[in-house]
Design an enzyme around this catalytic site. Structure first.
Site, short mmCIF file in Angstrom:
data_model
loop_
_atom_site.label_atom_id
_atom_site.label_comp_id
_atom_site.label_asym_id
_atom_site.label_seq_id
_atom_site.Cartn_x
_atom_site.Cartn_y
_atom_site.Cartn_z
N ASP A 1 45.89 34.42 40.67
CA ASP A 1 47.10 33.65 40.95
C ASP A 1 46.82 32.51 41.94
O ASP A 1 45.90 32.60 42.75
CB ASP A 1 48.18 34.58 41.53
CG ASP A 1 48.76 35.48 40.43
OD1 ASP A 1 48.18 36.55 40.18
OD2 ASP A 1 49.74 35.07 39.81
N GLY B 1 34.92 26.69 40.98
CA GLY B 1 35.20 26.03 39.70
C GLY B 1 35.66 24.59 39.89
O GLY B 1 35.34 23.70 39.09
N HIS C 1 42.89 38.97 27.17
CA HIS C 1 41.65 38.22 26.92
C HIS C 1 41.61 37.64 25.51
O HIS C 1 41.13 36.53 25.30
CB HIS C 1 40.43 39.11 27.20
CG HIS C 1 40.22 39.38 28.67
ND1 HIS C 1 40.16 40.65 29.20
CD2 HIS C 1 40.09 38.52 29.71
CE1 HIS C 1 40.00 40.57 30.51
NE2 HIS C 1 39.95 39.30 30.85
N PRO D 1 41.36 31.71 46.82
CA PRO D 1 40.33 30.79 46.28
C PRO D 1 40.81 29.96 45.10
O PRO D 1 40.24 28.91 44.81
CB PRO D 1 39.21 31.73 45.86
CG PRO D 1 39.82 33.07 45.69
CD PRO D 1 40.94 33.13 46.70
N ASP E 1 40.44 31.34 33.57
CA ASP E 1 40.82 32.75 33.76
C ASP E 1 40.83 33.03 35.26
O ASP E 1 39.96 33.73 35.79
CB ASP E 1 39.83 33.66 33.04
CG ASP E 1 40.21 35.13 33.17
OD1 ASP E 1 39.36 35.99 32.95
OD2 ASP E 1 41.37 35.39 33.55
#
Ligand code: SAM
Length: 292
Positions: A169, A149, A73, A173, A166
């Site tokens: 893989d 997104g 992160h 979705p 973020d």
């Protein structure tokens, strides 16, 4: 992949990972199975493990672990946020565990919009992995949108200083969110000096994925670079973080980055101006991967 070892109540083994030949399998010894269920998008599992603490698993693929989420992160978020001279409006696509949100809110940003497709991942991560998101979802600068997104990006232009992808893989979705058209739409969504950051897969087990994403970013953005870090829990050697930018990030000096870093005075465990520059020094075999 035949001969695959499947998870049981004692050991967790990852399922097939996109772009990964699956010829290596490393098992994680399970201390306790915390949750196992499905959402309308994916299978969701939470385990407590001896080696990496609590982990989130989506469709059989490890997403994040309590032990080393900070490496992933911090590299994914602080690299673009310090490359931008003064980020105020940030967009995170995915990031259901809240780790990217928590790191981003450490900056003096005014608003962080997070678009996550699966509400169940957010709710369950708050319950089983509170150490990762901390208070990020309750921060008044956080605007959480449950949705796709891809659709959000298509509806917005010239809106964000930094966009952080973020995503899980590129299957399920997230399948369409590495396409050239998607990255072109992401570029439209950025303001004139905008920066994008993508977790772009493992150099050692997903070289084709890394080169695909890197070369698509090269086609769309005038300025770009790639950084690397080992995220042990991903059992995939060195992981890549691809950056694209509308303005010349390659000319930013270490002194400039140190000045921004000092001004923000963040307490971080992995990212720093030294690590920023060290993580983009690439050995020849990796240069060959990204130019292939
Ligand atoms: N660090 C992880 C990795 O590198 O694989 C990613 C972690 S994060 C949990 C991935 C998130 O992306 C998941 O919560 C998933 O639901 C979300 N996601 C997948 N496809 C999406 C889409 N089309 N729009 C928004 N979020 C999406």
């Amino acid at each position: 992949m035949t001969n695959k070892i499947f998870s049981n109540n004692k050991w967790f083994f990852e399922d097939d990972v996109p772009y990964d030949p699956g010829t290596t399998q490393i098992g994680l010894k399970i201390k306790k199975k915390l949750y196992s269920g499905k959402s309308s998008y994916q299978r969701i599992d939470f385990y407590d493990t001896y080696a990496f603490g609590k982990i989130l698993v989506l469709d059989g693929i490890l997403q994040t672990s309590e032990k080393d989420e900070f490496v992933y992160h911090e590299m994914l978020c602080h690299t673009p946020l310090f490359l931008h001279k003064n980020p105020k409006k940030v967009l995170i696509i995915g990031g259901g565990d809240g780790g990217a949100l928590e790191e981003t809110l450490k900056h003096k940003v005014e608003e962080v919009v997070m678009v996550e497709i699966d509400k169940k991942v957010v709710d369950l991560s708050k319950k089983y992995l509170p150490s990762i998101s901390k208070n990020a979802f309750r921060d008044k600068r956080t605007k959480l949108i449950i949705g796709d997104g891809k659709a959000f990006i298509e509806k917005n232009t010239n809106a964000f200083d930094v966009i952080i992808l973020d995503l899980s893989d590129p299957d399920g979705p997230a399948k369409e969110l590495i396409s050239l058209i998607f990255y072109k739409n992401v570029k439209k969504c950025l303001k004139k000096d905008g920066v994008i950051s993508i977790q772009s897969g493992s150099f050692s087990v997903q070289p084709k994925l890394v080169s695909t994403i890197y070369n698509r970013i090269k086609k769309v953005f005038p300025f770009y670079e790639i950084h690397k870090a080992v995220v042990e829990a991903y059992q995939a050697g060195e992981y890549s973080f691809t950056i694209g930018a509308k303005e010349n990030i390659n000319k930013i000096t270490k002194a400039q980055l140190e000045k921004r870093f000092k001004k923000n005075n963040l307490k971080l465990n992995y990212y720093s101006p030294d690590m920023h520059f060290a993580s983009k020094v690439l050995p020849k075999y990796i240069k060959d991967i990204i130019t292939s």
